[in-house]
Scaffold this motif. Structure first.
Motif, PDB file in Angstrom:
ATOM      1  N   ALA A   1     -16.849   4.893   7.836  1.00 17.68           N
ATOM      2  CA  ALA A   1     -15.756   5.539   8.552  1.00 17.68           C
ATOM      3  C   ALA A   1     -15.398   4.420   9.625  1.00 17.68           C
ATOM      4  O   ALA A   1     -16.019   3.405  10.168  1.00 17.68           O
ATOM      5  N   GLY A   2     -14.035   4.299   9.798  1.00  7.82           N
ATOM      6  CA  GLY A   2     -13.338   3.122  10.715  1.00  7.82           C
ATOM      7  C   GLY A   2     -12.799   2.088   9.770  1.00  7.82           C
ATOM      8  O   GLY A   2     -12.134   1.342  10.301  1.00  7.82           O
ATOM      9  N   GLY A   3     -13.459   2.008   8.530  1.00 13.25           N
ATOM     10  CA  GLY A   3     -13.102   0.700   7.927  1.00 13.25           C
ATOM     11  C   GLY A   3     -11.881   0.833   7.103  1.00 13.25           C
ATOM     12  O   GLY A   3     -11.047   1.829   7.045  1.00 13.25           O
ATOM     13  N   SER A   4     -11.675  -0.387   6.480  1.00 13.20           N
ATOM     14  CA  SER A   4     -10.370  -0.020   5.525  1.00 13.20           C
ATOM     15  C   SER A   4     -10.554  -0.835   3.990  1.00 13.20           C
ATOM     16  O   SER A   4     -11.431  -1.177   3.446  1.00 13.20           O
ATOM     17  N   LEU A   5      -9.581  -0.347   3.265  1.00 13.03           N
ATOM     18  CA  LEU A   5      -9.484  -0.571   1.854  1.00 13.03           C
ATOM     19  C   LEU A   5      -7.924  -0.545   1.397  1.00 13.03           C
ATOM     20  O   LEU A   5      -7.192  -0.067   2.032  1.00 13.03           O
ATOM     21  N   ARG A   6      -7.846  -1.443   0.520  1.00 10.85           N
ATOM     22  CA  ARG A   6      -6.553  -1.563  -0.197  1.00 10.85           C
ATOM     23  C   ARG A   6      -6.604  -1.351  -1.674  1.00 10.85           C
ATOM     24  O   ARG A   6      -7.148  -1.965  -2.582  1.00 10.85           O
ATOM     25  N   LEU A   7      -5.876  -0.387  -2.118  1.00  8.65           N
ATOM     26  CA  LEU A   7      -5.657   0.193  -3.364  1.00  8.65           C
ATOM     27  C   LEU A   7      -4.470  -0.615  -4.008  1.00  8.65           C
ATOM     28  O   LEU A   7      -3.336  -0.830  -3.394  1.00  8.65           O
ATOM     29  N   SER A   8      -4.673  -0.798  -5.274  1.00 14.60           N
ATOM     30  CA  SER A   8      -3.607  -1.459  -6.110  1.00 14.60           C
ATOM     31  C   SER A   8      -3.293  -0.616  -7.128  1.00 14.60           C
ATOM     32  O   SER A   8      -4.104  -0.093  -7.879  1.00 14.60           O
ATOM     33  N   CYS A   9      -1.966  -0.651  -7.650  1.00 16.40           N
ATOM     34  CA  CYS A   9      -1.765   0.111  -8.947  1.00 16.40           C
ATOM     35  C   CYS A   9      -0.789  -0.783  -9.828  1.00 16.40           C
ATOM     36  O   CYS A   9       0.303  -1.253  -9.416  1.00 16.40           O
ATOM     37  N   ALA A  10      -1.447  -1.155 -10.783  1.00 16.91           N
ATOM     38  CA  ALA A  10      -0.796  -2.146 -12.085  1.00 16.91           C
ATOM     39  C   ALA A  10       0.176  -1.298 -12.746  1.00 16.91           C
ATOM     40  O   ALA A  10      -0.474  -0.358 -13.524  1.00 16.91           O
ATOM     41  N   ALA A  11       1.168  -1.653 -13.070  1.00 16.64           N
ATOM     42  CA  ALA A  11       2.232  -1.030 -14.024  1.00 16.64           C
ATOM     43  C   ALA A  11       2.682  -2.124 -15.212  1.00 16.64           C
ATOM     44  O   ALA A  11       2.716  -3.173 -14.832  1.00 16.64           O
TER      45      ALA A  11
ATOM     46  N   THR B   1      -0.342   2.355   4.651  1.00 18.55           N
ATOM     47  CA  THR B   1       0.903   1.882   4.326  1.00 18.55           C
ATOM     48  C   THR B   1       1.022   1.488   2.994  1.00 18.55           C
ATOM     49  O   THR B   1       0.286   1.063   2.021  1.00 18.55           O
ATOM     50  N   ILE B   2       2.280   2.089   2.535  1.00 22.29           N
ATOM     51  CA  ILE B   2       2.479   1.715   1.062  1.00 22.29           C
ATOM     52  C   ILE B   2       3.179   0.843   0.888  1.00 22.29           C
ATOM     53  O   ILE B   2       4.364   0.569   1.795  1.00 22.29           O
ATOM     54  N   SER B   3       3.244  -0.078  -0.281  1.00 19.94           N
ATOM     55  CA  SER B   3       4.184  -1.265  -0.437  1.00 19.94           C
ATOM     56  C   SER B   3       4.267  -1.415  -1.873  1.00 19.94           C
ATOM     57  O   SER B   3       3.452  -1.050  -2.640  1.00 19.94           O
ATOM     58  N   ARG B   4       5.306  -2.146  -2.270  1.00 19.10           N
ATOM     59  CA  ARG B   4       5.507  -2.560  -3.737  1.00 19.10           C
ATOM     60  C   ARG B   4       5.863  -3.902  -3.820  1.00 19.10           C
ATOM     61  O   ARG B   4       6.540  -4.427  -3.113  1.00 19.10           O
ATOM     62  N   ASP B   5       5.581  -4.408  -4.918  1.00 21.40           N
ATOM     63  CA  ASP B   5       5.718  -6.053  -5.576  1.00 21.40           C
ATOM     64  C   ASP B   5       6.287  -5.946  -6.717  1.00 21.40           C
ATOM     65  O   ASP B   5       5.705  -5.960  -7.896  1.00 21.40           O
ATOM     66  N   ASN B   6       7.722  -5.631  -6.671  1.00 23.69           N
ATOM     67  CA  ASN B   6       8.606  -5.474  -8.056  1.00 23.69           C
ATOM     68  C   ASN B   6       8.068  -6.832  -8.936  1.00 23.69           C
ATOM     69  O   ASN B   6       8.052  -6.585 -10.207  1.00 23.69           O
ATOM     70  N   ALA B   7       8.067  -7.806  -8.286  1.00 22.93           N
ATOM     71  CA  ALA B   7       7.839  -8.907  -9.347  1.00 22.93           C
ATOM     72  C   ALA B   7       6.491  -9.177  -9.711  1.00 22.93           C
ATOM     73  O   ALA B   7       6.244  -9.626 -10.850  1.00 22.93           O
ATOM     74  N   LYS B   8       5.592  -8.419  -9.326  1.00 23.53           N
ATOM     75  CA  LYS B   8       4.287  -8.474  -9.855  1.00 23.53           C
ATOM     76  C   LYS B   8       3.987  -6.993 -10.459  1.00 23.53           C
ATOM     77  O   LYS B   8       2.808  -6.720 -10.840  1.00 23.53           O
ATOM     78  N   ASN B   9       4.967  -6.294 -10.488  1.00 21.78           N
ATOM     79  CA  ASN B   9       4.749  -4.830 -11.154  1.00 21.78           C
ATOM     80  C   ASN B   9       3.447  -4.112 -10.542  1.00 21.78           C
ATOM     81  O   ASN B   9       2.791  -3.538 -11.338  1.00 21.78           O
ATOM     82  N   THR B  10       3.419  -4.240  -9.052  1.00 20.21           N
ATOM     83  CA  THR B  10       2.165  -3.594  -8.504  1.00 20.21           C
ATOM     84  C   THR B  10       2.631  -2.925  -7.254  1.00 20.21           C
ATOM     85  O   THR B  10       3.502  -3.210  -6.487  1.00 20.21           O
ATOM     86  N   LEU B  11       1.976  -1.714  -7.010  1.00 19.80           N
ATOM     87  CA  LEU B  11       1.985  -0.636  -6.201  1.00 19.80           C
ATOM     88  C   LEU B  11       0.801  -1.122  -5.308  1.00 19.80           C
ATOM     89  O   LEU B  11      -0.489  -1.106  -5.813  1.00 19.80           O
ATOM     90  N   TYR B  12       0.901  -0.725  -3.774  1.00 19.60           N
ATOM     91  CA  TYR B  12      -0.253  -1.041  -2.977  1.00 19.60           C
ATOM     92  C   TYR B  12      -0.414   0.242  -2.130  1.00 19.60           C
ATOM     93  O   TYR B  12       0.561   0.818  -1.695  1.00 19.60           O
ATOM     94  N   LEU B  13      -1.495   0.484  -1.749  1.00 17.67           N
ATOM     95  CA  LEU B  13      -1.833   1.341  -0.411  1.00 17.67           C
ATOM     96  C   LEU B  13      -2.700   0.781   0.514  1.00 17.67           C
ATOM     97  O   LEU B  13      -4.077   0.816  -0.072  1.00 17.67           O
ATOM     98  N   GLN B  14      -2.413   0.104   1.665  1.00 14.07           N
ATOM     99  CA  GLN B  14      -3.430  -0.114   2.450  1.00 14.07           C
ATOM    100  C   GLN B  14      -3.747   1.083   3.682  1.00 14.07           C
ATOM    101  O   GLN B  14      -3.056   1.609   4.133  1.00 14.07           O
ATOM    102  N   MET B  15      -5.131   1.145   3.391  1.00 11.88           N
ATOM    103  CA  MET B  15      -5.838   2.173   4.181  1.00 11.88           C
ATOM    104  C   MET B  15      -6.636   1.840   5.374  1.00 11.88           C
ATOM    105  O   MET B  15      -7.540   0.914   5.160  1.00 11.88           O
ATOM    106  N   ASN B  16      -6.274   2.113   6.616  1.00  6.86           N
ATOM    107  CA  ASN B  16      -6.949   1.566   7.616  1.00  6.86           C
ATOM    108  C   ASN B  16      -7.459   2.972   8.343  1.00  6.86           C
ATOM    109  O   ASN B  16      -6.925   3.914   8.221  1.00  6.86           O
ATOM    110  N   SER B  17      -8.569   2.562   9.253  1.00  7.82           N
ATOM    111  CA  SER B  17      -9.129   3.721  10.206  1.00  7.82           C
ATOM    112  C   SER B  17      -9.587   4.753   9.131  1.00  7.82           C
ATOM    113  O   SER B  17      -9.019   5.967   9.470  1.00  7.82           O
ATOM    114  N   LEU B  18     -10.208   4.607   8.492  1.00  7.73           N
ATOM    115  CA  LEU B  18     -10.329   5.528   7.244  1.00  7.73           C
ATOM    116  C   LEU B  18     -11.341   6.419   7.902  1.00  7.73           C
ATOM    117  O   LEU B  18     -12.464   6.223   8.789  1.00  7.73           O
TER     118      LEU B  18
END
Length: 124
Positions: free
Chosen positions: A14-24, A69-86
């Motif tokens: 709890a309180g930590g962070s993770l970053r999820l990726s979604c490759a398309a 925080t959600i973000s996307r990199d269209n050049a890399k075909n990847t979606l991200y979800l940065q999760m803080n203060s879990l």
């Protein structure tokens, strides 16, 4: 069609962070509005965040706004979800999804394609 594969889940304190990726793969990633959802045991699937295909606008559910925080990199075909203060209540399977018809949606029924999910467990 587009194929989606999530990664980056795991165990975190709890309180930590993770970053999820979604490759398309498949059709061009930039054609899709993308979203992150989660589902905890015994609960309905919950919208978390979305990012528009047209202008990159982002929108969040109240439960995660300011922490995720959600973000996307269209050049890399990847979606991200940065999760803080879990928090332990963030424990769930997390899914990314693609919507080909809408510029913004928090309704899971409008999303056409889904990944297989990645487990996030937050320890108290």
């Amino acid at each position: 069609q587009v194929q989606l594969v999530e990664s980056g889940g795991g165990l975190v304190q709890a309180g930590g962070s993770l970053r999820l990726s979604c490759a398309a793969s498949g059709r061009p990633f930039s054609l899709y509005t993308m979203g992150w959802f989660r589902q905890a045991p015994g609960k309905e699937r919950e919208f978390l965040a979305g990012i528009s295909r047209s202008d990159g606008n982002t929108y969040y559910s109240g439960s995660v706004k300011g922490r995720f925080t959600i973000s996307r990199d269209n050049a890399k075909n990847t979606l991200y979800l940065q999760m803080n203060s879990l928090k332990p209540e963030d424990t769930a399977v997390y899914y990314c999804a693609a919507d080909s018809d809408h510029t913004a949606s928090s309704d899971s029924r409008t999303y056409d394609f889904w990944g297989q999910g990645t487990q996030v467990t937050v320890l108290s």
